[in-house]
Design a protein around this motif. Sequence first.
Motif, mmCIF file in Angstrom:
data_model
loop_
_atom_site.group_PDB
_atom_site.id
_atom_site.type_symbol
_atom_site.label_atom_id
_atom_site.label_comp_id
_atom_site.label_asym_id
_atom_site.label_seq_id
_atom_site.Cartn_x
_atom_site.Cartn_y
_atom_site.Cartn_z
ATOM 1 N N PRO A 100 -22.867 12.706 25.153
ATOM 2 C CA PRO A 100 -22.438 14.007 25.676
ATOM 3 C C PRO A 100 -21.999 14.953 24.567
ATOM 4 O O PRO A 100 -21.479 14.526 23.544
ATOM 5 C CB PRO A 100 -21.268 13.638 26.594
ATOM 6 N N GLU A 101 -22.237 16.257 24.786
ATOM 7 C CA GLU A 101 -21.815 17.270 23.822
ATOM 8 C C GLU A 101 -21.760 18.617 24.531
ATOM 9 O O GLU A 101 -22.620 18.935 25.358
ATOM 10 C CB GLU A 101 -22.800 17.332 22.651
ATOM 11 N N GLU A 102 -20.765 19.428 24.196
ATOM 12 C CA GLU A 102 -20.638 20.754 24.797
ATOM 13 C C GLU A 102 -21.394 21.780 23.964
ATOM 14 O O GLU A 102 -21.256 21.828 22.742
ATOM 15 C CB GLU A 102 -19.164 21.166 24.904
ATOM 16 N N VAL A 103 -22.213 22.594 24.642
ATOM 17 C CA VAL A 103 -23.003 23.629 23.972
ATOM 18 C C VAL A 103 -22.794 24.950 24.699
ATOM 19 O O VAL A 103 -23.103 25.073 25.885
ATOM 20 C CB VAL A 103 -24.502 23.276 23.958
ATOM 21 N N ASN A 104 -22.245 25.932 24.005
ATOM 22 C CA ASN A 104 -22.025 27.262 24.588
ATOM 23 C C ASN A 104 -21.279 27.202 25.921
ATOM 24 O O ASN A 104 -21.616 27.898 26.884
ATOM 25 C CB ASN A 104 -23.360 27.992 24.769
ATOM 26 N N GLY A 105 -20.276 26.328 25.972
ATOM 27 C CA GLY A 105 -19.449 26.207 27.165
ATOM 28 C C GLY A 105 -20.040 25.363 28.274
ATOM 29 O O GLY A 105 -19.463 25.274 29.369
ATOM 30 N N VAL A 106 -21.178 24.717 28.024
ATOM 31 C CA VAL A 106 -21.842 23.892 29.035
ATOM 32 C C VAL A 106 -21.854 22.438 28.564
ATOM 33 O O VAL A 106 -22.228 22.148 27.425
ATOM 34 C CB VAL A 106 -23.298 24.364 29.270
ATOM 35 N N MET A 107 -21.440 21.513 29.434
ATOM 36 C CA MET A 107 -21.501 20.088 29.088
ATOM 37 C C MET A 107 -22.956 19.621 29.176
ATOM 38 O O MET A 107 -23.642 19.853 30.166
ATOM 39 C CB MET A 107 -20.637 19.262 30.030
ATOM 40 N N THR A 108 -23.423 18.992 28.111
ATOM 41 C CA THR A 108 -24.819 18.561 28.040
ATOM 42 C C THR A 108 -24.911 17.109 27.573
ATOM 43 O O THR A 108 -23.928 16.525 27.095
ATOM 44 C CB THR A 108 -25.621 19.426 27.058
ATOM 45 N N THR A 109 -26.115 16.578 27.684
ATOM 46 C CA THR A 109 -26.432 15.272 27.110
ATOM 47 C C THR A 109 -27.409 15.489 25.969
ATOM 48 O O THR A 109 -28.484 16.064 26.163
ATOM 49 C CB THR A 109 -27.073 14.335 28.147
ATOM 50 N N LYS A 110 -27.015 15.078 24.768
ATOM 51 C CA LYS A 110 -27.867 15.224 23.591
ATOM 52 C C LYS A 110 -28.853 14.065 23.529
ATOM 53 O O LYS A 110 -28.486 12.902 23.711
ATOM 54 C CB LYS A 110 -27.016 15.255 22.326
ATOM 55 N N SER A 111 -30.127 14.382 23.272
ATOM 56 C CA SER A 111 -31.169 13.356 23.178
ATOM 57 C C SER A 111 -32.010 13.575 21.929
ATOM 58 O O SER A 111 -32.217 14.716 21.502
ATOM 59 C CB SER A 111 -32.085 13.391 24.401
ATOM 60 N N LYS A 112 -32.479 12.481 21.359
ATOM 61 C CA LYS A 112 -33.433 12.553 20.253
ATOM 62 C C LYS A 112 -34.823 12.355 20.834
ATOM 63 O O LYS A 112 -35.036 11.489 21.677
ATOM 64 C CB LYS A 112 -33.146 11.458 19.224
ATOM 65 N N ILE A 113 -35.786 13.179 20.402
ATOM 66 C CA ILE A 113 -37.141 13.069 20.931
ATOM 67 C C ILE A 113 -38.162 13.118 19.804
ATOM 68 O O ILE A 113 -38.004 13.858 18.841
ATOM 69 C CB ILE A 113 -37.429 14.179 21.964
ATOM 70 N N VAL A 114 -39.189 12.284 19.927
ATOM 71 C CA VAL A 114 -40.310 12.278 18.990
ATOM 72 C C VAL A 114 -41.590 12.296 19.819
ATOM 73 O O VAL A 114 -41.792 11.450 20.685
ATOM 74 C CB VAL A 114 -40.302 11.031 18.082
ATOM 75 N N MET A 115 -42.437 13.292 19.573
ATOM 76 C CA MET A 115 -43.698 13.430 20.293
ATOM 77 C C MET A 115 -44.841 13.329 19.295
ATOM 78 O O MET A 115 -44.852 14.017 18.276
ATOM 79 C CB MET A 115 -43.750 14.785 21.015
ATOM 80 N N THR A 116 -45.823 12.472 19.585
ATOM 81 C CA THR A 116 -46.964 12.274 18.695
ATOM 82 C C THR A 116 -48.254 12.520 19.459
ATOM 83 O O THR A 116 -48.495 11.917 20.501
ATOM 84 C CB THR A 116 -46.976 10.844 18.119
#
Length: 236
Positions: free
Chosen positions: A111-127
């Motif tokens: 979890p991480e707050e971004v611009n006043g919104v609670m979010t879920t941070k994810s790492k993504i790799v697309m090939t």
Amino acid sequence: MRNRGWLALAAWGLAGAAMAVEPAPVDYSADETMQTAEMSIEGTAYYSAGKERRETLIEGMRQIMITRPDKKVMWTLMPEQRMYLEIKLGDAGAGQGDLSGYEIEQTTVGPEEVNGVMTTKSKIVMTGRKGDKMGGFWWTSNEGIVVKMDVIAMDKGSKARIKKELKNINVGRQDPALFEIPAGYEKMSMMNMLMGGGGEEGGESGSADAEEQEQAPAEKKEKRGFGLKGIIDMVN
């Protein structure tokens, strides 16, 4: 400078196409900021059932980009000229830019707050099938809205970093007319768009701009970052 404007719009379209991997289940509008190595642009985003609309000012001109996965097209509108460009999105399973054909790895960071919104941070790799890649992080709200994205796109030895954020998010139904081409707009070709000309049949405006570009070959040849063709190839 005109070509840089189209480069920014193409990059913005790529950022939106990437989010199709995890489409939001709700309608919303928001203020949007995108940064590339070339420039930073701000505007307003609208989203409804997979359809996206982005409005911005580039070099003093209001420009609109509408993405319609249901019709497999992306439209760039120029309200002052009442013209638009249509780019075909790739058919399912065919083409470098068809994101459904990418191998996708997504890992939850936390979890991480971004611009006043609670979010879920994810790492993504697309090939992609041809070795093109996109990787980085994005932050998703509880409603499924991608509030922030920071990714690097790589293709044939070139790479471009794309950063995108949403602020002042308003969840709610969006007017369907926002995602259609207004009546009275004339369709133009990609060549005329890059040359700054008129509709598909050309005209005095196209000839004048062509002459202007011949007088400034250095500006015409300028290419930086991922490049216009590479970015458009990614969404085609």
